[in-house]
Design an enzyme around this catalytic site. Structure first.
Site, PDB file in Angstrom:
ATOM      1  CE  LYS A 214      -9.181  16.445 -84.649  1.00 18.39           C
ATOM      2  NZ  LYS A 214      -9.528  15.926 -86.052  1.00 18.39           N
TER       3      LYS A 214
ATOM      4  CE  LYS B  49     -12.262  14.359 -85.170  1.00 20.27           C
ATOM      5  NZ  LYS B  49     -12.169  13.989 -86.808  1.00 20.27           N
TER       6      LYS B  49
HETATM    7  C1  PBG Z   1     -12.188  15.079 -90.344  1.00 21.03           C
HETATM    8  C2  PBG Z   1     -11.037  15.559 -89.319  1.00 21.03           C
HETATM    9  C3  PBG Z   1     -11.293  17.003 -88.711  1.00 21.03           C
HETATM   10  C4  PBG Z   1     -10.007  17.131 -88.377  1.00 21.03           C
HETATM   11  C5  PBG Z   1      -9.206  16.163 -88.619  1.00 21.03           C
HETATM   12  N1  PBG Z   1      -9.808  15.245 -89.292  1.00 21.03           N
HETATM   13  C6  PBG Z   1     -12.460  17.556 -88.532  1.00 21.03           C
HETATM   14  C7  PBG Z   1     -13.826  17.006 -87.993  1.00 21.03           C
HETATM   15  O1  PBG Z   1     -13.690  16.023 -87.389  1.00 21.03           O
HETATM   16  O2  PBG Z   1     -14.814  17.760 -88.328  1.00 21.03           O
HETATM   17  C8  PBG Z   1      -9.858  18.457 -87.428  1.00 21.03           C
HETATM   18  C9  PBG Z   1      -8.512  19.092 -87.359  1.00 21.03           C
HETATM   19  C10 PBG Z   1      -8.327  20.474 -87.107  1.00 21.03           C
HETATM   20  O3  PBG Z   1      -9.270  21.165 -86.675  1.00 21.03           O
HETATM   21  O4  PBG Z   1      -7.367  20.876 -87.112  1.00 21.03           O
HETATM   22  N2  PBG Z   1     -12.291  13.481 -90.133  1.00 21.03           N
END
Ligand code: PBG
Length: 322
Positions: free
Chosen positions: A246, A193
């Site tokens: 992601k 991520k």
């Molecule tokens: C938070 C989380 C995020 C997303 C999924 N879980 C945002 C972040 O890490 O700030 C993002 C998903 C998206 O932008 O569609 N743990």
């Protein structure tokens, strides 16, 4: 002489040679829910709302009727329930657990629920981990996440999805699940991520943007590819069932690397900013929304993803069902 245009002469032949197909059964629809009596539009995420509980049930029915059978639920927590110790995450009657019980009672195993395991929706600091003196605490956070996973599992969540990027969390969650009678629950780890700019609409939907600093001390450096293999090795050895990349569309090299080095199912998350970009560009007549969405998802699949999370899952379903 090989003349590749022979493959493309007409639709039947093009279909005959098509290597990658999108199937609705491989899509996960992210949904937002809040503790209010009415649904509210999410301005940056056209077509999506923070749903009230009754609308959420109807939305699940709609998804199932179109052939989408897995949803990822993201609860929008009222500001007064957010705190620096994030204890609302461990409340067995919190919004996430409450709606999960309701959905499971209604749909049973016809609908699979993915639960996000990270503290940001519950954190007054807007971080995925506990914050002390500006630092994100790793091991203290992991302990909390393991409890959070058990509480969600108890409520009926089928797939626990740690999105926090703390070190060691998959192992801690697996251990906690197994010792509490949940060895059948799956873990979909957000393995690679990245600290991306593309999470904006999601953070506006949950009002969860960091109050100070950014997430770069835990989410991966966008410039790094080789480092993702360290995260992958760790998550595999710690017991992840599904490994995720992601965002998706700009990170297809990582998806492809994972495919080539790992036998686990690979998920890719087409995040809120990727979806919003497609919407905004289509509204500006830069392209047709449906065909651009389909292209974006097919390419993610072609790179090696088995599962795709997309805010466009219902729109794709409409396309594939007609
Ligand atoms: C938070 C989380 C995020 C997303 C999924 N879980 C945002 C972040 O890490 O700030 C993002 C998903 C998206 O932008 O569609 N743990």
């Amino acid at each position: 002489m090989l003349r590749p245009r022979r493959y493309r002469q007409n639709k039947v032949l093009r279909d005959l040679f098509q290597e990658t197909q999108l199937h609705l059964s491989n899509l996960i629809l992210p949904v937002f829910v809040h503790d209010q009596v009415e649904s509210v539009d999410i301005p940056m995420l056209d077509g999506h709302q923070r749903l009230d509980e009754i609308s959420l049930i109807k939305y699940c029915e709609l998804a199932l009727s179109k052939g989408i059978s897995t949803i990822a639920i993201f609860p929008s927590i009222d500001n007064e329930k957010k705190s620096s110790d994030c204890l609302e995450a461990l409340n067995e009657d919190n919004l996430m657990c409450h709606v999960t019980r309701r959905i499971k009672k209604t749909f049973g195993n016809d609908l699979m629920i993915v639960g996000d395991i990270a503290l940001d929706p519950y954190s007054s600091d807007g971080h995925d981990g506990l914050v002390k003196d500006g630092e994100i605490l790793n091991d203290e956070t992991v302990q909390l996440l393991a409890k959070m996973a058990c509480i969600q599992a108890e409520a009926g969540v089928d797939i626990l999805a740690p999105s926090d990027m703390m070190d060691g969390r998959v192992l801690a969650i697996r251990d906690a699940l197994d010792t509490n009678g949940f060895n059948h629950k799956l873990i979909m780890s957000y393995t690679a991520k990245y600290a991306s700019s593309f999470y904006g609409p999601f953070r506006s939907a949950l009002n969860s943007a960091p109050k100070s600093g950014d997430k770069k001390s835990y989410q991966m450096n966008i410039a790094n590819r080789v480092e993702a293999s360290i995260e992958l090795d760790l998550d595999v050895s710690e017991g992840a069932d599904i490994v995720m990349v992601k965002p998706a569309g700009l990170y297809l090299d990582i998806v492809s690397d994972f495919r080539n080095s790992c036998g686990l199912p690979i998920a890719a998350y087409q995040v809120s900013g990727e979806y919003a970009m497609l919407k905004v560009a289509a509204q500006a007549n830069i392209f047709n929304f449906e065909s651009a969405l389909m292209e974006s998802l097919l390419c993610i699949k072609r790179a090696g993803a088995t599962i795709i999370l997309s805010y466009g899952a219902l729109e794709v379903a409409d396309m594939l069902n007609t």
